[in-house]
Each structure stands twice: as structure tokens, then as C-alpha cells.
Design a protein around this motif. Structure first.
Motif, mmCIF file in Angstrom:
data_model
loop_
_atom_site.group_PDB
_atom_site.id
_atom_site.type_symbol
_atom_site.label_atom_id
_atom_site.label_comp_id
_atom_site.label_asym_id
_atom_site.label_seq_id
_atom_site.Cartn_x
_atom_site.Cartn_y
_atom_site.Cartn_z
ATOM 1 N N LEU A 47 0.814 -1.212 -0.259
ATOM 2 C CA LEU A 47 -0.017 -0.072 -0.037
ATOM 3 C C LEU A 47 0.680 1.176 -0.012
ATOM 4 O O LEU A 47 0.329 2.247 -0.663
ATOM 5 C CB LEU A 47 -0.910 0.027 1.113
ATOM 6 N N PHE A 48 2.127 0.976 0.690
ATOM 7 C CA PHE A 48 2.783 2.402 0.775
ATOM 8 C C PHE A 48 3.404 2.564 -0.515
ATOM 9 O O PHE A 48 3.780 3.583 -0.961
ATOM 10 C CB PHE A 48 4.190 2.197 1.839
ATOM 11 N N GLU A 49 3.958 1.402 -1.432
ATOM 12 C CA GLU A 49 4.175 1.476 -2.663
ATOM 13 C C GLU A 49 3.144 2.168 -3.736
ATOM 14 O O GLU A 49 3.467 2.906 -4.585
ATOM 15 C CB GLU A 49 4.964 0.337 -3.320
ATOM 16 N N PHE A 50 2.007 1.852 -3.628
ATOM 17 C CA PHE A 50 0.805 2.228 -4.278
ATOM 18 C C PHE A 50 0.675 3.690 -4.059
ATOM 19 O O PHE A 50 0.752 4.473 -4.897
ATOM 20 C CB PHE A 50 -0.265 1.305 -3.885
ATOM 21 N N HIS A 51 0.801 4.142 -2.871
ATOM 22 C CA HIS A 51 0.693 5.587 -2.459
ATOM 23 C C HIS A 51 1.904 6.405 -3.012
ATOM 24 O O HIS A 51 1.675 7.503 -3.652
ATOM 25 C CB HIS A 51 0.532 5.819 -1.088
ATOM 26 N N LYS A 52 2.901 5.831 -3.025
ATOM 27 C CA LYS A 52 4.274 6.606 -3.522
ATOM 28 C C LYS A 52 4.032 6.735 -5.103
ATOM 29 O O LYS A 52 4.453 7.964 -5.578
ATOM 30 C CB LYS A 52 5.376 5.728 -3.104
ATOM 31 N N THR A 53 3.277 5.692 -5.622
ATOM 32 C CA THR A 53 3.146 5.883 -7.199
ATOM 33 C C THR A 53 2.124 6.721 -7.647
ATOM 34 O O THR A 53 2.363 7.497 -8.572
ATOM 35 C CB THR A 53 3.311 4.465 -7.882
ATOM 36 N N TYR A 54 1.042 6.560 -6.905
ATOM 37 C CA TYR A 54 -0.340 7.373 -7.223
ATOM 38 C C TYR A 54 -0.260 8.264 -6.077
ATOM 39 O O TYR A 54 -1.356 8.056 -5.316
ATOM 40 C CB TYR A 54 -1.102 6.519 -7.545
ATOM 41 N N ALA A 55 0.580 9.388 -5.803
ATOM 42 C CA ALA A 55 0.338 10.145 -4.580
ATOM 43 C C ALA A 55 -0.778 10.889 -4.505
ATOM 44 O O ALA A 55 -1.484 11.635 -3.488
ATOM 45 C CB ALA A 55 1.602 11.174 -4.544
ATOM 46 N N GLY A 56 -1.439 11.229 -5.755
ATOM 47 C CA GLY A 56 -2.747 11.990 -5.766
ATOM 48 C C GLY A 56 -3.945 11.330 -5.195
ATOM 49 O O GLY A 56 -5.171 11.890 -5.184
ATOM 50 N N VAL A 57 -3.969 10.018 -5.159
ATOM 51 C CA VAL A 57 -5.057 9.182 -4.758
ATOM 52 C C VAL A 57 -5.545 9.119 -3.496
ATOM 53 O O VAL A 57 -4.558 9.291 -2.534
ATOM 54 C CB VAL A 57 -4.934 7.603 -5.158
#
Length: 289
Positions: free
Chosen positions: A110-120
Motif C-alpha cells: 500500500l505504501f508503494e501504491f501511495h508513492k506511485t499514485y500520490a494524488g489518490v
């Protein structure tokens, strides 16, 4: 034939009446009837049988309804994907989770997802598995995070790695401090605290090992199991990844050596329904090591 006409036709098919379809579309009845007539003339086939109070689709009309729905869904999907792209994949992703999935969801993935798509941003709905599936079917959430076992009818699924169930307890209940795993037979005669939806699985597994489990407490939340076990009221049976839902230095756990008592977290979404690009990217990231 264009998208607007197909939307009109789908609304007529859904409502079963020109009058109610026109009301839903916020337009007058005569223009809608004319659009249906023009569509029939263009295709050279009758699409509906008109009755005094309702209409019925002909075989050709039913065929068009299926194709029209696919075309409209694809058009909507393409439009939303372009808007997602234009916004740089910003937006809010509504997901549903069961309580016992919390520590699995809050991992490096989830942290990697947030890092990749920071605007989500996320909108989280919590409940048991049945509630999460209900939220999916009603369209309130796009993706559910649930735990096996569950009925997969009408759902697409992506599974995380299987994990064992554990016996979690206060140190006063530890009958053998030297071992970090136990057999199912060692639970015989001990007061068990269980999550209600696992009751049948646990009961069946114990019965196959020759004994009836002594269920001291049934509940609907893994956190309750942990709190009661921490209070020294019994031995909690739960998935290993749920152990971190409640912080306590008092609790110890032992892995239950039983292939039957294994479970998985799964991402689920509804078959044959539009899935936003945000949801697709989230699902792609789920289950990755």
C-alpha cells in the motif's frame, strides 16, 4: 445509430414503458418514441412489442440490448480512463475491508501504491465479508478486501499468499513455553474465542480430530478476539496477520499445524462492471511481493 440512441433504448428496455423511460431521461414522450421508431427503421427490424401498459423486447431487441450495454459500458470506460489520465490518476478510491485484513492491507504494497499514485485518496468502508460483498453489488465500493472462505459467484478475485491460523493467548494459558506451534488436538478442552464466520471451519476441523471444541466466546471482529484473549479469558483462534490489530505485550501466539485452518486475504470486484483505472491499478498492486 449513435450512443445517445443506444442510451435511450437501454432506458426503455430497463423501464419497460416509454412514459417512465421519458420521465427518467427528463424528456417528452413523443421525441423518445420517435427515436425508437427511427432506430427500428435504420436496423430494419422490430425491437419491441408495444402493449397497452408496457413493452416487451423482441428477440432482436434483446440482442441489441446486450450489445448496446457493452458499447455504452465501453464508451463510459474509455471516457473515464481519459479523464483519469488527464487528472494524473488523482481521485478517491472507495474500498471495503474486513477487520482482519487491516494489517495485510497496511503493508509495503500500500505504501508503494501511495508513492506511485500520490494524488489518490481512499474512502474506507468496514464490515464483515457479507457486508463488503453487499457494498460491492450496490456500487458503493469498487474493490473489497475480504478473507476466505466466501462465495465467489459474480465476483472476480485476486488472492494474497495463504497464511496459517494461530492460537493467541495470555502467557498464563501457555501450556508449553518451549514450542511455537501446536497441533489441533492440543486445543481439546481449552476455552476458545473465535470469529463467528470461522466457527464451522474450526468446529469441523476439531471434529475430524476426534473432539468437540469448547467455544467460550463467539464474536464478529478479530479485535474482540484479541482483547478477550489479552484479558486472559481464553484462547483466541484467528489468522496470523490479524495479530497486529491490537497492540499488547502480554499476548503470545502459536501456529496451528493444520492445512484445513489456513486462510487468505482476497481482493474482490464485481464481474462485468466498469472498473476505474484507480481500482485496476490498486488490484494490480495487490498480492505482489
Amino acid at each position: 445509430m449513435d450512443i445517445r440512441q443506444l442510451r435511450y433504448f437501454l432506458t426503455i428496455a430497463e423501464e419497460g414503458q416509454i412514459t417512465s423511460a421519458a420521465k427518467k431521461l427528463q424528456m417528452a414522450q413523443p421525441p423518445l418514441s420517435q427515436q425508437l421508431k427511427l432506430l427500428e427503421e435504420e436496423l430494419g427490424v422490430k425491437l419491441v412489442e408495444r402493449g397497452s401498459r408496457s413493452i416487451q423486447l423482441t428477440d432482436a431487441g434483446e440482442m441489441l440490448r446486450r450489445r448496446a450495454q457493452q458499447i455504452v459500458d465501453l464508451t463510459d470506460s474509455a471516457s473515464r480512463e481519459i479523464r483519469d489520465f488527464a487528472k494524473g490518476l488523482n481521485g478517491t478510491l472507495p474500498i471495503g475491508t474486513v477487520s482482519s485484513s487491516g494489517s495485510t492491507l497496511l503493508t509495503d504494497r500500500l505504501f508503494e501504491f501511495h508513492k506511485t499514485y500520490a494524488g489518490v485518496k481512499f474512502e474506507i468502508h468496514e464490515g464483515n465479508t457479507f457486508r463488503i460483498i453487499e457494498l460491492l453489488k450496490s456500487g458503493i465500493i469498487e474493490v473489497g478486501i475480504v478473507r476466505t472462505p466466501f462465495h465467489t459467484a459474480g465476483l472476480e478475485t485476486k488472492y494474497a499468499e495463504p497464511e496459517p491460523m494461530i492460537a493467541v493467548m495470555h502467557p498464563d494459558y501457555d501450556w508449553n513455553q518451549a514450542q511455537d506451534s501446536i497441533s489441533i488436538q492440543e486445543l481439546r478442552g481449552r476455552p476458545l474465542i473465535i470469529y463467528r464466520r470461522f466457527e464451522q471451519l474450526i468446529r469441523d476441523t476439531c471434529l475430524k480430530s476426534g473432539f468437540e471444541p469448547e467455544v467460550f466466546c463467539k464474536n464478529d471482529d478479530a479485535r474482540t478476539t484479541l482483547q478477550w484473549a489479552n484479558a486472559g479469558l481464553g484462547i483466541g483462534i484467528m489468522p496470523r496477520s490479524a495479530l497486529n490489530l491490537v497492540s499488547s505485550d502480554n499476548l503470545i501466539y502459536k501456529v496451528i499445524q493444520s492445512e484445513a485452518l489456513r486462510t487468505q486475504i482476497a481482493a474482490i470486484w464485481t464481474k462485468d462492471r466498469y472498473l476505474s483505472t484507480l481500482a485496476q491499478k490498486f488490484i494490480e498492486s495487490f498480492g505482489k511481493e
